[in-house]
Write a protein that holds these residues in place. Structure first.
Motif, short mmCIF file in Angstrom:
data_model
loop_
_atom_site.label_atom_id
_atom_site.label_comp_id
_atom_site.label_asym_id
_atom_site.label_seq_id
_atom_site.Cartn_x
_atom_site.Cartn_y
_atom_site.Cartn_z
N PRO A 33 0.83 -1.21 0.00
CA PRO A 33 0.00 0.00 0.00
C PRO A 33 0.86 1.26 0.00
O PRO A 33 1.98 1.27 0.51
N LEU A 34 0.30 2.31 -0.58
CA LEU A 34 0.98 3.61 -0.67
C LEU A 34 0.12 4.65 0.03
O LEU A 34 -1.09 4.70 -0.19
N SER A 35 0.74 5.47 0.85
CA SER A 35 0.02 6.49 1.59
C SER A 35 0.65 7.86 1.35
O SER A 35 1.87 8.03 1.53
N LEU A 36 -0.18 8.82 0.92
CA LEU A 36 0.25 10.21 0.78
C LEU A 36 -0.51 11.02 1.83
O LEU A 36 -1.73 11.04 1.83
N ASP A 37 0.22 11.66 2.71
CA ASP A 37 -0.40 12.31 3.86
C ASP A 37 -0.04 13.80 3.90
O ASP A 37 1.08 14.17 4.23
N GLY A 38 -1.00 14.64 3.51
CA GLY A 38 -0.83 16.09 3.63
C GLY A 38 0.30 16.67 2.81
O GLY A 38 0.99 17.58 3.27
N LEU A 39 0.47 16.20 1.58
CA LEU A 39 1.58 16.69 0.75
C LEU A 39 1.32 18.10 0.25
O LEU A 39 0.25 18.40 -0.28
N SER A 40 2.31 18.94 0.41
CA SER A 40 2.28 20.30 -0.14
C SER A 40 3.60 20.56 -0.85
O SER A 40 4.66 20.10 -0.41
N LEU A 49 0.94 21.63 -5.09
CA LEU A 49 0.12 20.71 -4.29
C LEU A 49 -0.26 21.40 -3.00
O LEU A 49 0.57 22.07 -2.37
N ASP A 50 -1.51 21.20 -2.59
CA ASP A 50 -2.03 21.89 -1.42
C ASP A 50 -2.67 20.89 -0.46
O ASP A 50 -3.83 20.54 -0.59
N ASP A 51 -1.85 20.36 0.47
CA ASP A 51 -2.35 19.47 1.53
C ASP A 51 -3.09 18.26 0.94
O ASP A 51 -4.22 17.95 1.30
N ILE A 79 6.27 10.99 -5.38
CA ILE A 79 6.28 9.56 -5.05
C ILE A 79 7.57 8.91 -5.53
O ILE A 79 8.17 8.09 -4.83
N ALA A 80 8.01 9.30 -6.74
CA ALA A 80 9.22 8.72 -7.33
C ALA A 80 10.49 9.16 -6.61
O ALA A 80 11.51 8.47 -6.67
N GLY A 81 10.45 10.32 -5.96
CA GLY A 81 11.64 10.84 -5.30
C GLY A 81 12.42 11.81 -6.16
O GLY A 81 13.54 12.20 -5.80
N ALA A 87 5.92 19.86 2.73
CA ALA A 87 5.24 19.37 3.94
C ALA A 87 4.56 18.06 3.58
O ALA A 87 4.29 17.77 2.42
N GLY A 88 4.30 17.24 4.59
CA GLY A 88 3.60 15.99 4.38
C GLY A 88 4.54 14.80 4.34
O GLY A 88 5.77 14.94 4.46
N ALA A 89 3.97 13.61 4.18
CA ALA A 89 4.75 12.37 4.23
C ALA A 89 4.28 11.40 3.15
O ALA A 89 3.11 11.39 2.76
#
Length: 396
Positions: A33-40, A49-51, A79-81, A87-89
């Motif tokens: 699984p992949l999780s994007l959390d609050g990326l800005s 990107l806004d949260d 995601i690729a780096g 901000a975010g994880a």
């Protein structure tokens, strides 16, 4: 091109023995699984990107869809780096990979132009990731052969890339991305370089291969049909935000906002006034009393905020949901006139002027043996209340 591909495949972690077991089935996968959390993410004064938050389940194919500049490509690059968020994880199988380089994320990627090496054979292109992962040369051949079988190109290993068609090159690029059994596969406009007929055929092939592999996949596309055909979930984006996410059928049939309704296919937008309503339904009035007596009906809705009596709002109805033939007893009916018709092979596309609403509707009807209606003909436009979707305002 080389640096980008090299960054994806030069792994600091050799591919596991289990992954490279030549006896393992071609469709084995270690999808996570992949999780994007609050990326800005900002680029100068521009907020890309806004949260943004998104959960991608193991084995799921999610399509990021939206206009140019909506943030979908930035999301893929994070995601690729290739970029890092402000901000975010980002987590893969619960592991935080937000600030680690691409070669340590266990990803595969198919680029828009495939980024294949023209000086290498098909087999060497596929084996590139294995070589970067430190797999000995003598152990690469069984895995390359498995990939060639999987992409239905057995015996093509010694061919040069220039000898391959566009569709074949696309499959080779996919094989190179998955031969190392990535935890997540990233697809950047994977069919954008193909012509229309080949692209439509490859949509089914890519989806079938992804399903067989069960690999977690995130695809960026601006092609609505591609997103609907290939994905398990569609994520519609604009201005760096997710406007709606759901199955292709849910997002298409029940768009939440005008932007989603008009971006994901064609939509007729109608303004209405609320007469009264409860939690799951509204009595509404459609039309301008200065032109003709308004039409009233009851419709269902799933709005997050209630609409008070007297409020005005918008609803959407897809062109293929409208009828110009016999109406059902509970249909809403409007008198109209055909202003234009276009023949599209399998269907007629009409423009119907409706004077009492002061607007023109798009209507799609399957083409039968007849030549269809001609401009100037009077018609009755029929709409089922069940096909009317109440839209919410755009997020601020």
């Amino acid at each position: 091109m080389f640096m980008k591909v090299h960054a994806m495949f030069q792994s600091a972690h050799p591919v596991s023995d289990a992954t490279l077991d030549a006896r393992a089935p071609a469709a084995s996968s270690r999808s996570q699984p992949l999780s994007l959390d609050g990326l800005s993410k900002r680029f100068g004064a521009i907020t890309a990107l806004d949260d943004l938050s998104l959960e991608v389940r193991a084995g799921e194919l999610v399509a990021l869809l939206g206009p140019s500049g909506c943030g979908k490509t930035t999301t893929l690059r994070l995601i690729a780096g290739f970029e890092f968020p402000d901000a975010g994880a980002i987590r893969i199988a619960g592991r935080d990979v937000t600030h680690i380089p691409p070669n340590q994320r266990g990803l595969g990627m198919v680029f828009q132009n495939y980024s294949l090496f023209p000086h290498l054979t098909v087999a060497d292109n596929i084996a590139f990731g294995l070589r970067m992962a430190g797999v000995p040369k003598r152990e690469r051949a069984p895995h390359v052969a498995r990939m060639l079988d999987l992409i239905r190109l057995p015996g093509f290993g010694e061919r040069r890339i220039a000898q391959m068609s566009g569709g074949q090159q696309q499959r080779v690029a996919l094989a190179r991305a998955i031969v190392t059994n990535p935890s997540v596969l990233l697809l950047d406009e994977p069919l954008g370089a193909l012509d229309k007929n080949l692209r439509e055929g490859m949509q089914f092939e890519l989806k079938q291969l992804q399903s067989e592999l069960g690999v977690t996949s995130v695809m960026v596309t601006h092609d609505q049909e591609e997103a609907l055909t290939m994905s398990d979930r569609v994520v519609v984006m604009n201005h760096g935000r997710i406007l709606q996410a759901g199955t292709p059928r849910d997002v298409y049939d029940r768009p939440r906002t005008r932007f989603v309704a008009e971006f994901l296919g064609a939509a007729n937008i109608v303004t209405f006034t609320v007469l009264r309503g409860e939690q799951n339904w509204l009595d509404i009035s459609i039309g301008d009393a200065r032109r003709a007596p308004p039409v009233t009906c009851r419709i269902g809705h799933a709005l997050s905020k209630p609409l008070a009596a007297g409020a005005t709002a918008e609803l959407a109805v897809r062109p293929e949901k409208l009828r110009l033939d016999a109406a059902r007893s509970d249909d809403i009916r409007f008198d109209g006139q055909v202003s234009a018709r276009v023949f599209r092979g399998s269907q007629h596309a009409y423009r119907i002027d409706v004077p009492m609403l002061g607007q023109t509707f798009g209507v799609y009807q399957q083409a039968a043996s007849s030549n269809g209606l001609e401009p100037g003909e009077n018609v009755t436009l029929s709409i089922s209340p069940d096909d009317l979707v109440v839209l919410e305002g755009e997020p601020q």
